[in-house]
Write an enzyme that holds these catalytic residues in place. Sequence first.
Site, PDB file in Angstrom:
ATOM      1  N   HIS A  17     -17.570  32.625  -0.521  1.00 42.75           N
ATOM      2  CA  HIS A  17     -18.038  33.444  -1.556  1.00 42.75           C
ATOM      3  C   HIS A  17     -17.707  34.849  -1.030  1.00 42.75           C
ATOM      4  O   HIS A  17     -17.256  35.686  -1.968  1.00 42.75           O
ATOM      5  CB  HIS A  17     -19.444  33.620  -1.261  1.00 42.75           C
ATOM      6  CG  HIS A  17     -20.387  32.486  -1.770  1.00 42.75           C
ATOM      7  ND1 HIS A  17     -21.391  31.525  -1.045  1.00 42.75           N
ATOM      8  CD2 HIS A  17     -20.281  31.579  -3.039  1.00 42.75           C
ATOM      9  CE1 HIS A  17     -21.794  30.699  -1.575  1.00 42.75           C
ATOM     10  NE2 HIS A  17     -21.161  30.710  -3.016  1.00 42.75           N
ATOM     11  N   LYS A  41     -36.234  26.743  -8.105  1.00 47.64           N
ATOM     12  CA  LYS A  41     -35.414  26.064  -7.135  1.00 47.64           C
ATOM     13  C   LYS A  41     -36.391  26.613  -5.685  1.00 47.64           C
ATOM     14  O   LYS A  41     -36.871  27.689  -5.474  1.00 47.64           O
ATOM     15  CB  LYS A  41     -34.226  26.503  -6.862  1.00 47.64           C
ATOM     16  CG  LYS A  41     -33.370  26.028  -7.638  1.00 47.64           C
ATOM     17  CD  LYS A  41     -31.750  26.233  -7.146  1.00 47.64           C
ATOM     18  CE  LYS A  41     -30.542  25.492  -7.811  1.00 47.64           C
ATOM     19  NZ  LYS A  41     -29.273  26.090  -7.448  1.00 47.64           N
ATOM     20  N   ARG A  90     -13.095  26.017  -6.798  1.00 47.92           N
ATOM     21  CA  ARG A  90     -12.749  25.437  -5.510  1.00 47.92           C
ATOM     22  C   ARG A  90     -11.718  24.220  -5.662  1.00 47.92           C
ATOM     23  O   ARG A  90     -11.086  23.751  -5.013  1.00 47.92           O
ATOM     24  CB  ARG A  90     -13.653  24.834  -4.533  1.00 47.92           C
ATOM     25  CG  ARG A  90     -14.203  26.116  -3.956  1.00 47.92           C
ATOM     26  CD  ARG A  90     -15.679  25.812  -3.185  1.00 47.92           C
ATOM     27  NE  ARG A  90     -16.631  25.375  -4.470  1.00 47.92           N
ATOM     28  CZ  ARG A  90     -17.842  24.700  -4.153  1.00 47.92           C
ATOM     29  NH1 ARG A  90     -18.183  24.553  -3.043  1.00 47.92           N
ATOM     30  NH2 ARG A  90     -18.466  24.498  -5.237  1.00 47.92           N
ATOM     31  N   SER A 128     -22.612  26.013   0.254  1.00 41.28           N
ATOM     32  CA  SER A 128     -23.950  26.402   1.031  1.00 41.28           C
ATOM     33  C   SER A 128     -24.831  25.240   1.540  1.00 41.28           C
ATOM     34  O   SER A 128     -25.326  25.177   2.679  1.00 41.28           O
ATOM     35  CB  SER A 128     -24.658  27.273   0.146  1.00 41.28           C
ATOM     36  OG  SER A 128     -24.146  28.272  -0.421  1.00 41.28           O
TER      37      SER A 128
END
Length: 160
Positions: A17, A41, A90, A128
């Site tokens: 990031h 979440k 990515r 993450s």
Amino acid sequence: MKSAVYPGSFDPATNGHLDIIKRASKIVDKLYVAVLDNPSKTPLFTVGERVAQLKEILKDHDNIEVRSFSGLLVDFARSVNSNIIVRGLRGVTDFSYEFQMALSNRSLDSDIETLFISADTQYLFFSSSQVKEIAYFKGNIDNMVPDIIKTELLKKLENM
Ligand code: COA
């Protein structure tokens, strides 16, 4: 003044990031790092903790501002007078999700443009969740996150 928004959950922020943040900050006058406060979440770090971590890590970058947001990303972008959303890619696995999100955001606000930055090869393989899992099992995360995040992550996991 050209500004852009780099949104994410950042639970926690990784070197991947940060690479995107630093590169994006070089192509706009102002970059807003927008930390999602998502009540549906259950993140490991509270939104306050994630914002504080990013502020500390990015404190020497004058044109980067870290904020939290809830609700629609396009509304946050509008609130800071920005029409550019930055996302990192990515690889092909990110593409369909990112493409769908870019189209949704454009359908919500036709002024919004999504700018994709390809992740550096050294950051292609982790996320993450993986960082959290590796840290949980006491693996080495030195190359994946800044020291501040490593310290806070280990502290958080110790107290669980
Ligand atoms: N390096 C390392 N990891 C990266 C990365 C990079 N360059 N880019 C993404 N990732 C990883 C993250 O670590 C995260 O991993 P995880 O799933 O293991 O936690 C994953 O990719 C996706 O994370 P992130 O980039 O933070 O995106 P997100 O999916 O959590 O959040 C928002 C996306 C915040 C942009 C989106 O949910 C949003 O805009 N929400 C607001 C509501 C809204 O407007 N909805 C309509 C838009 S469709």
